[in-house]
Each structure stands twice: as structure tokens, then as C-alpha cells.
Scaffold this motif. Sequence first.
Motif, PDB file in Angstrom:
ATOM      1  N   ARG A   1      53.467  47.789  14.813  1.00 33.43           N
ATOM      2  CA  ARG A   1      54.066  46.754  13.963  1.00 33.43           C
ATOM      3  C   ARG A   1      55.139  45.981  14.717  1.00 33.43           C
ATOM      4  O   ARG A   1      56.123  45.529  14.122  1.00 33.43           O
ATOM      5  CB  ARG A   1      54.674  47.388  12.706  1.00 33.43           C
TER       6      ARG A   1
ATOM      7  N   CYS B   1      60.730  39.633   8.108  1.00 35.71           N
ATOM      8  CA  CYS B   1      59.529  40.232   8.710  1.00 35.71           C
ATOM      9  C   CYS B   1      59.762  40.714  10.140  1.00 35.71           C
ATOM     10  O   CYS B   1      59.037  41.587  10.619  1.00 35.71           O
ATOM     11  CB  CYS B   1      58.378  39.233   8.669  1.00 35.71           C
TER      12      CYS B   1
ATOM     13  N   MET C   1      52.906  42.970  14.041  1.00 39.18           N
ATOM     14  CA  MET C   1      53.264  42.243  12.806  1.00 39.18           C
ATOM     15  C   MET C   1      52.540  40.909  12.703  1.00 39.18           C
ATOM     16  O   MET C   1      51.893  40.636  11.678  1.00 39.18           O
ATOM     17  CB  MET C   1      54.797  42.115  12.713  1.00 39.18           C
TER      18      MET C   1
END
Lengths: 305, 305
Positions: free
Chosen positions: A171, B133, A177
Motif C-alpha cells: 500500500r 490517502c 495505493m
Amino acid sequence: NKRAQIIDGKKIAAQLRKEVKESVTLLKATHGVAPGLAVVIVGDRQDSAQYVRMKRRAATEAGFHSVDVALPESSTEAEVLDAVARLNTDSKVHGILVQLPLPSHMNEGRVLAAISVDKDADGFAALNVGKLCLRGGEEPSAVACTPVGCLELLERSNVVIAGKRAVVVGRSNIVGMPVAALLQAKDATVTVVHSKTKNISKIVREADIVVAAVGQAQFVKGSWLKPGAVVVDVGTNFIPDASRKSGRRLVGDVDFASASRVASKITPVPGGVGPMTIASLLKNTLRLAEAAVSRDNKPLTRVSS
Amino acid sequence: NKRAQIIDGKKIAAQLRKEVKESVTLLKATHGVAPGLAVVIVGDRQDSAQYVRMKRRAATEAGFHSVDVALPESSTEAEVLDAVARLNTDSKVHGILVQLPLPSHMNEGRVLAAISVDKDADGFAALNVGKLCLRGGEEPSAVACTPVGCLELLERSNVVIAGKRAVVVGRSNIVGMPVAALLQAKDATVTVVHSKTKNISKIVREADIVVAAVGQAQFVKGSWLKPGAVVVDVGTNFIPDASRKSGRRLVGDVDFASASRVASKITPVPGGVGPMTIASLLKNTLRLAEAAVSRDNKPLTRVSS
Ligand SMILES: NC(=O)C1=CN([C@@H]2O[C@H](COP(=O)(O)OP(=O)(O)OC[C@H]3O[C@@H](n4cnc5c(N)ncnc54)[C@H](OP(=O)(O)O)[C@@H]3O)[C@@H](O)[C@H]2O)C=CC1
Ligand SMILES: NC(=O)C1=CN([C@@H]2O[C@H](COP(=O)(O)OP(=O)(O)OC[C@H]3O[C@@H](n4cnc5c(N)ncnc54)[C@H](OP(=O)(O)O)[C@@H]3O)[C@@H](O)[C@H]2O)C=CC1
């Protein structure tokens, strides 16, 4: 015992670079503009220097204007920021890439944040990441090159993404991501696994598409895969190999030998995702150049409309 | 037949509002500043008007400076942008919220984008979404209120998130996507399902934590759940109910009757996520006010250090 079809990243990257080159020719002919890519490298890490050489060669081959800024390891952060500021205002430069890692005495986040969003060739700017993750708003000016390369590999291999289950192993900001965001934007049902995930093998077995970006040599085993899964291996790890002169060998984050007996399609390492990263960088920079051209032409368009 | 423990959103929201109020008292005492929340409402939709009234009451109760800008349905986009611009420069206003939906003759994206990122009480700005994010970089100045509320409900109910599998049903910009990002940041292994997902019930059954934000009445059934799962129901849907004077009844995106027999903890509708949204808005605005105060004090700190 069927073997997976190999997704040939070298061939697909060459095709992508050819398309970019054609668009460059067009951009030059219609607007007299060559996309300009600036690469800033600080210090003399061997791997970084080699990567930058490859980028420069690919940029030149595609007809780009190429700018290299090489600063000594001993540079201050202020000097690097200065170099970035100059490139930000250089109208011949449309994309700026700061080669990572930077020497430990400077703040990478601060240096990356200094790059104008309009010239964010790597798509690392928070604003671009936000636009990537938001649905239906403005497009990001660029998206991280390796993730974009992964999606190009899938799409150019006719892999259906919409409605499929995808598992992304890793991630990180630069691979996992954004890959997950891109797959979701293409209507995959995405699960992201990471170092705190339990039962990774069981989760991977649910996936029609597996993207491995974990930084662990041969981490994903063939026995973890659903038969027929498509596997994209982002990893680049060296393991000892006495049979090689160098004493080592490049392998991915997937155990290719076992995985290629279960998967339907798989990217090799080397020759899979790797070549796509530079090709995507060129495409990103081309897009930034096209956007700059259309910004420059906007007032004219407005008046005449 | 055991019943799930009800996660009491009203009670938890009251506790959160109490904490906010205490921080407001402190901020006033130490810096003479009350957090200022401005709400812009255009037109006279009943539901929007009621929601804005609830916000104003909650803001006042918590000791906030509260500004209401009510514009007629017939306003132009330029007039709304003007109102936002004035609030952007009003030093007494720390958070700006534009009540959605806006009349169809204006561009919501453009209006939201006009709100200064420093005053983005709803956390909708692309820059803030990007920071949410990205791992390890700058914190967003705010994160969307409903998702933050969901996380508060889980954490204040002592639900372990790290290492658990979470399934988020829905991927909207204002609920599903940011909830997924928050759960992943807390080290859950997150799967996001949406309208293109096949076999949703099977995927939901893998989850230790289910967040339903799908906008379909009673969509998630008890039979889909893993026994002991924790369920957060974001939905607010009206269904016909002849036994009510209004002829309708508010239900969530989860079929509460069946789900509460399988889940270990569940949020009701009403009284679950709903009250948390306003409480989170107050907390967001408080944080923006604190950030403004610390920005104002920065030059002083720098000189004296
Ligand atoms: N071909 C190319 O052009 C490129 C290749 N790469 C390669 O891709 C790989 C990944 O790179 P990058 O994303 O930058 O790596 P990072 O180290 O930044 O991230 C690795 C991710 O994998 C997760 N992870 C690490 N160990 C485990 C484990 N045992 N089980 C589950 N998850 C784990 C980490 O989890 P957590 O977040 O919990 O720590 C993290 O999210 C590397 O091999 C790198 O060399 C990278 C960029 C470009
Ligand atoms: N309590 C509160 O304070 C708040 C409550 N809400 C409520 O939460 C719910 C969700 O709101 P919001 O996120 O804004 O809604 P949206 O309509 O914007 O998004 C709904 C999401 O659910 C997905 N979806 C829709 N139908 C299906 C289906 N049949 N199967 C699977 N997925 C489906 C959509 O998928 P796709 O993306 O593929 O279209 C979309 O991602 C609503 O009931 C809303 O009223 C919302 C905000 C605040």
C-alpha cells in the motif's frame, strides 16, 4: 501442466514509447513544442545514476527536450529547492522528476512538494493523488508512473478489469495505493493487503487480478493463486545466485516458477513492469506538455469563442 | 438468539460535542478565539434547511461563532462564489460548509473548490483527500465528517480495527472512499464493493467490520454477515410505513432486524452515524480554528526560538 502467458513488458513499453514519439512529432509540427523532461539527481548512487541514464536515453529517443541537473551529495536542501524552483519557471520544461532517494540530510517530502503541480511528472503531489481518488471531478495532471504502467500492461493484454476482484499486495504511496485507486476507477473490486494483514494467502486466492508490490523477493507463491488469475509483479529484488558473474539475480515479489503454473497471464521480472515505468514517465510528460500548450492557447480560444 | 450490542451514536455524539465544547472554552480562554463555522445554503429545500438548523444549534451550543449565509434559489453561481470568497477572508470564520445539493444551474465542484483549503470544514478538497490517502506525509486539514464519525463510533466502542478485514459497501467521494482510506490507515485490510461488484454477499461475509454506505434501503442482510461482525450503517432512506403519521419511516442501508441477530455490534438508524456527522463537523471546525491560531502565532515562535 499449462503455463501462463507471459505479459511482455518490453514489447508493450516499446509500443507505448512509439505512440508517445508519434504524438511528440505531432506536437512539434502543430505547436512547435517538444515535451521537456527535467531530472534532478543528487549524489552519486549507482542505481539512481543508471536509472537516470535510462530515462535520458528514452526521452531523447522519443524526441523530448531533456534537462539533467546533477547536484553533489553535499548539496543543501536549499540548493535542491533552488534547482526545482528554476525548473518550475523554465517554460521548456513540462515535467520535473527528482530522483529518489535523496541524501538523508534533506526532507524528501519538502523537496517533492516544491515541484509545481503542473510539472508533477511522477504524479506524487497530494493534489494529484486526491484527484486520482475522487470520482468524477478534475483529472489529475499525472498519476504515478509504475501504477499507470501496471494498468497499461493489463489493458494492452486484454485483461478485463471491471467486475473482477483485484488484490494489491502493498500500500505504498508510489505503487500499492495508486494501483488500487486505478483498479477501482476501472470498476474492479479491490482489496489492499499489507504488513498488518492476516491470512494473506487466503485473500490472494480470492483475486482474479493480483498486483504484488511488497518489496519481498518471491513473496507470492503459486499455491496462493486462484487458477487462471492474472499476476502483475512490480517487485525488483536481488537474491544471491552463484551461477551469475555478479553473484546475484533480479527477481520479483512473485515466485515466478510456481506462479506461472497457476496463473493465466503473468509479468516476468525483468521485462515486465520495469520497462513500463519509464514509458509511462514519457507519456506523463507528454500529457503535461500538451496541457501546457492548451493553457497557453486558452485566452486566444476564449476571445474567439 | 443473542442480539447485537447497539452502538449508541446519540450518546457518543453528545460525548464528542462535550469534548469539543471544553476545547472551545480553552481556546477562548488562552487565545480569545471562538471557532467560527459558516454555512452557506442556497434555495429552500426542506431537508437542507432542517439540517442547517441542526448544525447551527449544535454550533451555538458548543460555543462557536456561527455565520449563516442564505441565498435564494435564483442566485447565480457567481453570487455563491462571491459569498465563499468573502468567508475565505473573514478572520472570524475557520470552517466553511456549502450545503449540498446546490441548485442544478450551478457547478458544485467549482463552488466547493472555491473554499480555501484552510477552511475546508467538510474535508472535500482534493488536496485534503490526497493527504488522507498518502501515508506519512502532512495531515489533511480536515477529513469528511461522516467517515470521521464512523471511525469515532468504532473506536469509542472499543472495536479493534488493526489486522481486521473491513468491507465498505459504496465508494462515494463523501462516504465510502474516505471511510475506506481511514480504515486502511488504521491497518484494517479493506475491500471496497460497489455497483459493479459481483457476489457482494459473499464478500461481505469475509468482513469483521462492515460499513454500509450504499443508499439502498435495508440492502445488507443479516444472512450476509459473518457471525460477530461489527456493522456501521450510514444509510438514511425513507420507506413507506402506513403505521406512521408521516406515512414513512427512516431506515438504513442495513436490514437491522436480521443483521442485529448476527452482528456483535451494530449502529441503529436513526441514532447511529447521523448524530456523529454534525459532531464531527464541530470537531473539524475546532481543529481548523486551532490551526489558524497556531499559524497566526508562528512568526512570534520563530523569532523567539
Ligand atoms: N519496476 C519498477 O519500476 C518499480 C519497482 N518497485 C519495486 O516494487 C516493490 C514495492 O515497492 P514500494 O511500494 O516502493 O515498497 P515499500 O517498501 O514502500 O512498500 C511495501 C509495501 O508492502 C507491504 N509489506 C511489506 N512486507 C510485507 C509482508 N511481509 N506482508 C505483507 N505486506 C508487506 C508494506 O506494508 P506496510 O504499509 O504495512 O508497511 C508496504 O505497504 C519493491 O520491490 C520495489 O523495488 C518500486 C517502484 C518502481
Ligand atoms: N448519516 C449521515 O450523516 C449521512 C448519510 N448518508 C447516507 O449514506 C448513504 C450513501 O450515501 P452516498 O455515499 O452519498 O451515496 P452515493 O449514491 O453517492 O453512493 C452510493 C454508493 O453505493 C454504490 N451502490 C449503489 N447501488 C449499489 C448496489 N445495488 N450494489 C452495490 N453498490 C451499490 C454506488 O456504486 P457506484 O460507485 O458503482 O455507483 C456508490 O459507490 C445514503 O443512504 C445517504 O443518504 C450520506 C451522507 C451522510
